[in-house]
Design a protein around this motif. Structure first.
Motif, PDB file in Angstrom:
ATOM      1  N   ALA A 143      13.092  -0.424  -1.869  1.00 28.46           N
ATOM      2  CA  ALA A 143      13.032  -0.959  -3.226  1.00 28.46           C
ATOM      3  C   ALA A 143      14.275  -1.801  -3.528  1.00 28.46           C
ATOM      4  N   ILE A 144      15.437  -1.299  -3.128  1.00 29.48           N
ATOM      5  CA  ILE A 144      16.679  -2.047  -3.328  1.00 29.48           C
ATOM      6  C   ILE A 144      16.654  -3.354  -2.535  1.00 29.48           C
ATOM      7  N   ALA A 145      16.013  -3.321  -1.359  1.00 32.97           N
ATOM      8  CA  ALA A 145      15.926  -4.501  -0.503  1.00 32.97           C
ATOM      9  C   ALA A 145      14.967  -5.555  -1.057  1.00 32.97           C
ATOM     10  N   GLY A 146      14.194  -5.167  -2.091  1.00 36.49           N
ATOM     11  CA  GLY A 146      13.319  -6.147  -2.724  1.00 36.49           C
ATOM     12  C   GLY A 146      11.842  -5.983  -2.469  1.00 36.49           C
ATOM     13  N   ALA A 147      11.439  -4.871  -1.868  1.00 36.30           N
ATOM     14  CA  ALA A 147      10.019  -4.652  -1.621  1.00 36.30           C
ATOM     15  C   ALA A 147       9.244  -4.677  -2.940  1.00 36.30           C
ATOM     16  N   ASP A 148       8.090  -5.335  -2.936  1.00 38.98           N
ATOM     17  CA  ASP A 148       7.273  -5.453  -4.140  1.00 38.98           C
ATOM     18  C   ASP A 148       6.422  -4.215  -4.371  1.00 38.98           C
ATOM     19  N   ILE A 149       6.041  -3.556  -3.283  1.00 37.05           N
ATOM     20  CA  ILE A 149       5.263  -2.322  -3.317  1.00 37.05           C
ATOM     21  C   ILE A 149       5.871  -1.405  -2.261  1.00 37.05           C
ATOM     22  N   VAL A 150       5.863  -0.108  -2.522  1.00 31.49           N
ATOM     23  CA  VAL A 150       6.324   0.847  -1.509  1.00 31.49           C
ATOM     24  C   VAL A 150       5.221   1.872  -1.294  1.00 31.49           C
ATOM     25  N   GLY A 151       4.879   2.116  -0.027  1.00 38.53           N
ATOM     26  CA  GLY A 151       3.789   3.035   0.299  1.00 38.53           C
ATOM     27  C   GLY A 151       4.251   4.224   1.122  1.00 38.53           C
ATOM     28  N   THR A 152       3.534   5.322   0.984  1.00 42.20           N
ATOM     29  CA  THR A 152       3.850   6.554   1.717  1.00 42.20           C
ATOM     30  C   THR A 152       3.285   6.538   3.136  1.00 42.20           C
ATOM     31  N   THR A 153       2.920   5.389   3.622  1.00 43.95           N
ATOM     32  CA  THR A 153       2.157   5.174   4.845  1.00 43.95           C
ATOM     33  C   THR A 153       2.651   5.937   6.068  1.00 43.95           C
ATOM     34  N   LEU A 154       3.946   5.991   6.267  1.00 43.66           N
ATOM     35  CA  LEU A 154       4.478   6.512   7.529  1.00 43.66           C
ATOM     36  C   LEU A 154       4.936   7.969   7.441  1.00 43.66           C
ATOM     37  N   TYR A 155       4.683   8.625   6.318  1.00 49.34           N
ATOM     38  CA  TYR A 155       4.991  10.053   6.223  1.00 49.34           C
ATOM     39  C   TYR A 155       4.121  10.817   7.225  1.00 49.34           C
ATOM     40  N   GLY A 156       4.791  11.601   8.080  1.00 52.84           N
ATOM     41  CA  GLY A 156       4.077  12.353   9.102  1.00 52.84           C
ATOM     42  C   GLY A 156       3.998  11.649  10.439  1.00 52.84           C
ATOM     43  N   TYR A 157       4.515  10.416  10.499  1.00 55.88           N
ATOM     44  CA  TYR A 157       4.398   9.624  11.730  1.00 55.88           C
ATOM     45  C   TYR A 157       5.743   9.184  12.297  1.00 55.88           C
ATOM     46  N   THR A 158       6.828   9.764  11.813  1.00 54.77           N
ATOM     47  CA  THR A 158       8.151   9.421  12.334  1.00 54.77           C
ATOM     48  C   THR A 158       8.860  10.700  12.757  1.00 54.77           C
ATOM     49  N   ALA A 159       9.956  10.538  13.487  1.00 55.27           N
ATOM     50  CA  ALA A 159      10.704  11.703  13.963  1.00 55.27           C
ATOM     51  C   ALA A 159      11.172  12.582  12.819  1.00 55.27           C
TER      52      ALA A 159
END
Length: 230
Positions: A143-159
């Motif tokens: 969000a700070i970087a300027g993303a227009d939308i933020v999604g929970t997409t990768l929850y459960g798929y990273t280390a």
């Protein structure tokens, strides 16, 4: 951030992810486009599509916003959703309205930071960005970087989260409370009731993929369950 009509039209709606495994006979542009059109015909406000080829095919069939991405497996890196700017440029050229990128804190190929890729997508491509994240820390940074939308997409798929199964209602709630950007619930939504619950928690919109278009995975799940009970 960029202001774009395509984000406004997603509000409180269903976005259908129309994708198929590379090995699947469904992984053909004409089939993906048909899935997308069927979804839109029945009320989807947007679609999420992988690869420029499929995005182009879908663009010819639907007028709703396309969230476009390009999954790329790059040796030595875990980031695979639109990992570099040139992938984002190809997605934009193919007709996507919104560019989805991996915005986790993981190391990116080419040493390109999340801040840099979002800035370039905004200024060079003129497209809004959906940041796919896994944690509240990554969400805030995106969000700070300027993303227009933020999604929970990768929850459960990273280390950091691979011991957890999506959806994370807790993460969704945190993101809604702590971010000014619209928050999209994506991952693990497997029923209309769950989609409704995500909206009740404050999600701007909900992405559903496998539960609607994932024929390959759904058949495997049925087969495994039936074999286990035999």
């Amino acid at each position: 951030m960029t202001n774009d009509y395509s984000i406004n039209t997603l509000k409180k709606g269903l976005i259908v992810s129309c994708q198929a495994p590379v090995s699947s006979p469904l992984n053909e542009p004409i089939i993906i486009a048909a899935m997308a059109q069927a979804a839109v015909n029945n009320g989807a406000v947007g679609v999420r599509i992988d690869t420029p080829l499929h995005i182009s095919a879908v663009r010819e069939r639907v007028k709703v916003p396309i969230i476009g991405l390009w999954k790329q497996i790059i040796p030595g890196y875990d980031v695979y959703i639109t990992p570099q700017f040139h992938h984002a440029a190809a997605v934009a050229q193919a007709g996507a309205n919104i560019i989805a990128i991996d915005a986790t804190t993981r190391h990116r190929p080419g040493n390109e930071t999340v801040v840099e890729i979002i800035s370039r997508i905004h200024h060079e491509l003129g497209k809004p960005v959906m940041a796919d994240v896994d944690t509240i820390e990554a969400a805030k940074a995106a969000a700070i970087a300027g993303a227009d939308i933020v999604g929970t997409t990768l929850y459960g798929y990273t280390a950091k989260t691979n011991n957890d199964s999506p959806p994370s209602w807790e993460l969704l709630t945190q993101m809604v409370q702590e971010l000014d950007s619209p928050v999209i619930c994506e991952g693990g939504v497997s029923s209309p009731q769950m989609a409704r619950h995500a909206l009740d928690l404050g999600a701007y919109a909900v992405v559903v993929g496998n539960a609607i278009t994932g024929i390959d995975l759904q058949v495997k799940n049925y087969r495994r369950a039936m074999q286990n009970q035999a």
